[in-house]
Design a protein around this motif. Structure first.
Motif, PDB file in Angstrom:
ATOM      1  N   ALA A  53       0.840  -1.207   0.000  1.00  0.00           N
ATOM      2  CA  ALA A  53       0.000   0.000   0.000  1.00  0.00           C
ATOM      3  C   ALA A  53       0.873   1.254   0.000  1.00  0.00           C
ATOM      4  O   ALA A  53       0.537   2.250  -0.647  1.00  0.00           O
ATOM      5  N   HIS A  57       0.675   4.383  -2.536  1.00  0.00           N
ATOM      6  CA  HIS A  57       0.599   5.778  -2.081  1.00  0.00           C
ATOM      7  C   HIS A  57       1.747   6.612  -2.646  1.00  0.00           C
ATOM      8  O   HIS A  57       1.538   7.732  -3.118  1.00  0.00           O
ATOM      9  N   LYS A  62      -1.794   9.969  -2.041  1.00  0.00           N
ATOM     10  CA  LYS A  62      -2.845   9.632  -1.083  1.00  0.00           C
ATOM     11  C   LYS A  62      -4.192  10.056  -1.661  1.00  0.00           C
ATOM     12  O   LYS A  62      -4.321  11.117  -2.254  1.00  0.00           O
ATOM     13  N   GLN A  85      -5.664  -1.432   4.216  1.00  0.00           N
ATOM     14  CA  GLN A  85      -4.473  -0.589   4.335  1.00  0.00           C
ATOM     15  C   GLN A  85      -4.665   0.753   3.619  1.00  0.00           C
ATOM     16  O   GLN A  85      -4.153   1.778   4.070  1.00  0.00           O
ATOM     17  N   LEU A  86      -5.383   0.745   2.496  1.00  0.00           N
ATOM     18  CA  LEU A  86      -5.615   1.981   1.740  1.00  0.00           C
ATOM     19  C   LEU A  86      -6.814   2.773   2.273  1.00  0.00           C
ATOM     20  O   LEU A  86      -7.047   3.907   1.843  1.00  0.00           O
TER      21      LEU A  86
END
Length: 195
Positions: A53, A57, A62, A85-86
């Protein structure tokens, strides 16, 4: 996360196998990565997917992902953990009569920015099939992820592919097996039956 750290998770869970394996793509190999044995440990899954993740990112920024979609069966756990996780929802496609489709009431919001996430990429065939279903449903696939890219970077899934590591694992068609693989029967350890 360094490649040797990734492989340590596979070795410590007896998930890096050696022998003669028939892959879901129909190709043969002398090594097989049984991700299910690594992912059965939630702490390992979290560690691996957190590192993956971070790569997403770092590359996309993000908030660049609205949804994670995984191909069942192998990608379900990775897809779930990547979504966690995201910080976005996650869902999966399933094979019905050999074709990926959305079931269980899953719908991709039109224009959603989607990451397709699975465990291992070898030829990229399953990834491309899943990506096509996402696009048909109205999603914009901004990238794909896998824990290990067995193609050593040669598989083209049609979108950027993020992996924790690349491996150079040789694969062979059935009619071009090296003598050492011809000498032992093939084992089919994956989740998809061949027809």
């Amino acid at each position: 996360m360094k490649p040797e750290e990734v492989l340590a998770h596979f070795r410590e869970t007896d998930a890096l196998l050696e022998g003669h394996f028939l892959l879901s793509s129909g190709m043969h190999s002398d090594r097989y990565l049984q991700c299910a044995k690594v992912l059965m440990h939630p702490q390992r899954a979290a560690i691996l997917c957190q590192a993956l993740a971070k790569k997403v990112h770092d590359a996309l920024g993000k908030g660049a992902v609205d949804l994670v979609v995984a191909p069942a069966m192998g990608g379900v756990v990775v897809g779930y953990e990547m979504a966690r996780q995201l910080g976005v929802p996650g869902m999966f496609t399933e094979r019905v009569e050999g074709q990926f489709t959305f079931r269980r009431g899953f719908e991709v919001p039109k224009g959603a920015k989607v990451i397709m996430s699975e465990d291992i990429v070898t030829t990229g065939k399953s990834s491309r099939e899943c990506i096509e279903v996402i696009k048909e449903a109205g999603g914009e696939v901004v990238g794909a992820t896998c824990l290990i890219d067995r193609s050593n970077g040669t598989a083209d899934v049609g979108v950027p592919l993020f992996s924790l590591m690349q491996m150079n694992v040789k694969i062979y068609p059935a009619d071009k097996l090296p003598p050492e693989l011809q000498a032992i029967p093939a084992v089919k350890p994956g989740s998809r039956n061949l027809k």
